[in-house]
Scaffold this active site. Sequence first.
Site, short mmCIF file in Angstrom:
data_model
loop_
_atom_site.label_atom_id
_atom_site.label_comp_id
_atom_site.label_asym_id
_atom_site.label_seq_id
_atom_site.Cartn_x
_atom_site.Cartn_y
_atom_site.Cartn_z
N ARG A 82 36.45 28.75 39.16
CA ARG A 82 37.59 28.99 38.26
C ARG A 82 37.55 30.43 37.72
O ARG A 82 36.48 30.94 37.38
CB ARG A 82 37.59 27.98 37.11
CG ARG A 82 37.75 26.58 37.63
CD ARG A 82 38.27 25.59 36.62
NE ARG A 82 38.23 24.26 37.24
CZ ARG A 82 39.18 23.76 38.02
NH1 ARG A 82 40.28 24.44 38.26
NH2 ARG A 82 39.03 22.57 38.58
N ASP A 83 38.76 31.02 37.67
CA ASP A 83 38.87 32.38 37.13
C ASP A 83 38.51 32.36 35.65
O ASP A 83 38.91 31.46 34.90
CB ASP A 83 40.30 32.91 37.33
CG ASP A 83 40.38 34.41 37.15
OD1 ASP A 83 40.64 35.11 38.15
OD2 ASP A 83 40.18 34.89 36.01
N ILE A 84 37.77 33.35 35.21
CA ILE A 84 37.29 33.43 33.83
C ILE A 84 38.45 33.70 32.85
O ILE A 84 38.34 33.42 31.66
CB ILE A 84 36.20 34.53 33.73
CG1 ILE A 84 35.26 34.27 32.58
CG2 ILE A 84 36.79 35.92 33.68
CD1 ILE A 84 33.99 35.13 32.62
N HIS B 274 38.94 38.31 47.55
CA HIS B 274 39.13 36.98 46.96
C HIS B 274 40.59 36.59 47.01
O HIS B 274 41.47 37.43 46.85
CB HIS B 274 38.63 36.94 45.51
CG HIS B 274 39.14 38.05 44.65
ND1 HIS B 274 38.60 39.32 44.68
CD2 HIS B 274 40.16 38.10 43.77
CE1 HIS B 274 39.26 40.10 43.83
NE2 HIS B 274 40.22 39.39 43.26
P1 AMP Z 1 41.59 40.97 40.93
O1 AMP Z 1 42.19 41.63 39.72
O2 AMP Z 1 42.59 40.52 41.96
O3 AMP Z 1 40.48 41.81 41.53
O4 AMP Z 1 40.95 39.63 40.41
C1 AMP Z 1 39.70 39.57 39.82
C2 AMP Z 1 39.68 38.31 39.02
O5 AMP Z 1 38.33 37.98 38.75
C3 AMP Z 1 40.40 38.39 37.68
O6 AMP Z 1 41.44 37.43 37.64
C4 AMP Z 1 39.29 38.11 36.66
O7 AMP Z 1 39.75 37.34 35.58
C5 AMP Z 1 38.28 37.35 37.51
N1 AMP Z 1 36.89 37.45 37.08
C6 AMP Z 1 36.21 38.56 36.70
N2 AMP Z 1 34.94 38.25 36.41
C7 AMP Z 1 34.80 36.91 36.62
C8 AMP Z 1 33.73 35.99 36.50
N3 AMP Z 1 32.49 36.39 36.10
N4 AMP Z 1 33.95 34.69 36.78
C9 AMP Z 1 35.19 34.29 37.17
N5 AMP Z 1 36.24 35.10 37.33
C10 AMP Z 1 36.07 36.40 37.05
#
Ligand code: AMP
Length: 116
Positions: free
Chosen positions: A31-33, A102
Amino acid sequence: MKVKDCLFCKVAAREIDAKFVAEGDDWVAFRDINPQAPTHVLVIPREHVPTSNDLRPYQEALVGQLVRAAAEIARGEGIAEEGYRIVLNCNRGAGQSVFHLHLHLLGGRPMRWPPG
Ligand code: AMP
Ligand code: ZN
């Protein structure tokens, strides 16, 4: 940036906590944080690939696995029928902030088009 410093490589290696929802031999999903929708799951390859610009022909099947994993997770989340969005941001101009490939799986609310 070195692979050992990559945030999502560390998540995949379980060196950083995450809420895992599914995994396969070549990918993990968590899950996204900072969720942007009721369902916001990230699907990543275990292999470090910085962006979609870096994909090589041997990784074509891997990309298919990521998309199929997202669809399976959507089914499990109960959003497959109403619909969901799969997003892959490439480089900063598109909003990429973590340079390990991702897919974002987003759903559980209406999605507008075009995206911002
Ligand atoms: P992007 O902006 O497409 O590179 O997406 C990166 C995503 O990673 C963002 O939606 C962040 O909220 C998410 N993110 C960053 N660090 C973490 C983490 N430690 N665990 C889960 N999601 C994360
Ligand atoms: Zn990585």
